[in-house]
Motif scaffolding. Structure first.
Motif, PDB file in Angstrom:
ATOM      1  N   GLY A  50     -10.534   3.181   7.244  1.00 14.55           N
ATOM      2  CA  GLY A  50      -9.116   3.986   7.935  1.00 14.55           C
ATOM      3  C   GLY A  50      -8.691   5.157   7.303  1.00 14.55           C
ATOM      4  O   GLY A  50      -7.558   5.834   7.614  1.00 14.55           O
ATOM      5  N   GLU A  86      -1.802   1.399   9.870  1.00 15.75           N
ATOM      6  CA  GLU A  86      -1.853  -0.065   9.803  1.00 15.75           C
ATOM      7  C   GLU A  86      -0.461  -0.717   9.726  1.00 15.75           C
ATOM      8  O   GLU A  86      -0.395  -1.867  10.201  1.00 15.75           O
ATOM      9  N   ARG A 123      -5.269   2.919  11.721  1.00 15.13           N
ATOM     10  CA  ARG A 123      -6.073   2.166  12.769  1.00 15.13           C
ATOM     11  C   ARG A 123      -6.161   2.791  14.135  1.00 15.13           C
ATOM     12  O   ARG A 123      -7.092   2.382  15.078  1.00 15.13           O
ATOM     13  N   LYS A 182      -3.741   3.694   5.194  1.00  9.84           N
ATOM     14  CA  LYS A 182      -4.942   3.156   6.119  1.00  9.84           C
ATOM     15  C   LYS A 182      -4.483   3.184   7.668  1.00  9.84           C
ATOM     16  O   LYS A 182      -3.380   2.858   7.995  1.00  9.84           O
TER      17      LYS A 182
END
Length: 376
Positions: A212, A264, A250, A248
């Motif tokens: 990520g 995320e 995505r 993180k």
């Protein structure tokens, strides 16, 4: 349902069956065979590829040359062309400003020749000395290092992003290389991290690692690298964007001179040039941001998808609502360009059905919605 909006000078979409005064043009209008349907579409600056349910690939756009079809008839530029040589099971068609490539489900690479695709492959890999160690520093000592030269047969192409100044190829084992689209040479391993996604803008490349992190490479002329300066990252491996540490991500999207990242938790971060409000900030007050900042939208909105064109941006919320902001001169936001040339804050784009996918490239956008039940 698939819709197109944006630059139409070369495509002449409306002259091929599109509807006047409709800013989201349904691509199904281009299919003459009523028993066929468009199942996928891919856009470039002056090109549009349509994949149909019967396995055809149709090309609409500008071509420098004329070409005879199978009957000997000359196909002029801007005509809808049926490609006669098309590999099966297409995963992606990556359209750059000058070159176009196709990737199959078997991870084979094909190059667009002007009216058809021919199989190609990178000729060799000559690695950057700074990246000639094992990919992960946590790997045990004695594990095999990366060789100076790797034969093309030793890997498959997972993704390819074609930018204006830099292009990047991602292999099936998670290695990202600079790719010279002219001669097919892979010149530099960009990082030792395992990469799962890549994106290319006018002068920069974004990379997303499996854990990520977001990395960037290239020129930082408008802050698009996200390192809180306008410096270039050219002589070293791609650099992790410190402002996103602990977040993180995505998904990533490289616009012309701006960048987006999706966390995320569904938050959108933007940085780079804001000349047309493509960062979602007032273009009169903020010309650029050299470090990622969160997009200011209602706290009730959580996003599942992002995309970026040359100077416009889009995002889809988890409930299928489409948002757009930035440059709209050609209607690339799906809004009337006569009344809205720029949006410097996210606007809800009116779409009748729930939006399931988006793709922004250059001055255009593709929007996919849930199937129209009336046409099932």
């Amino acid at each position: 349902m698939l819709f197109y909006c944006g630059f139409d000078t070369f495509l002449q979409f409306k002259q091929k069956g599109g509807k006047n005064n409709v800013f989201l043009q349904p691509l199904s209008d281009l299919i003459l065979d009523q028993n066929d349907k468009v199942i996928n579409a891919f856009i470039g600056w002056c090109s549009l590829f349509l994949q149909t349910g019967k396995g055809q690939v149709l090309y609409l756009g500008y071509s420098k040359c004329k070409n005879p079809n199978e009957t000997g008839t000359i196909i002029d530029k801007n005509d809808l062309v049926v490609c006669s040589q098309v590999p099966k099971y297409i995963v992606n068609i990556e359209c750059g400003a000058k070159e176009t490539f196709l990737i199959t489900i078997d991870l084979d690479l094909y190059k667009w020749t002007g009216f058809n695709f021919s199989k190609t492959f990178p000729t060799q890999i000559s690695l950057n000395p700074d990246c000639q160690n094992s990919r992960d520093e946590s790997e045990e000592k004695g594990s095999s290092a990366i060789n100076n030269h790797v034969e093309a047969s030793q890997f498959k192409v997972e993704q390819l992003c074609v930018g204006v100044e830099y292009s990047c190829l991602l292999t099936d084992d998670g290695r990202a290389y600079l790719f010279d689209i002219t001669n097919g040479l892979l010149t530099t391993l960009l990082t030792n991290h395992k990469i799962i996604s890549i994106g290319a803008g006018q002068e920069h490349i974004l990379l997303l690692t499996e854990d990520g992190k977001v990395l960037s490479y290239g020129r930082g002329s408008r802050g698009q690298l996200g390192h809180n300066n306008l410096d270039n990252v050219l002589d070293t491996p791609a650099v992790t964007i410190e402002a996103l540490d602990g977040i993180k991500c995505r998904s990533i999207a490289a616009g012309g001179w701006h960048s987006l990242a999706l966390s995320e938790t569904g938050d959108v971060y933007a940085w780079g040039w804001n000349e047309s409000g493509q960062l979602g900030l007032s273009k009169d007050k903020v010309t650029m941001k050299a470090t990622p900042i969160p997009l200011e939208i209602s706290e009730d909105d959580s996003f599942m998808m992002i995309s970026a064109g040359s100077r416009h941006s889009m995002a889809v919320s988890e409930n299928g609502i489409l948002f757009g902001w930035g440059w709209n001169k050609w209607g690339q936001l799906g809004l009337d360009p006569k009344t809205i040339v720029c949006c410097d804050s996210p606007q809800v784009i009116p779409v009748d059905e729930k939006v399931t996918n988006i793709c922004c490239k250059f001055w255009s956008s593709l929007i996919e919605t849930e199937r129209d039940n009336n046409n099932v």
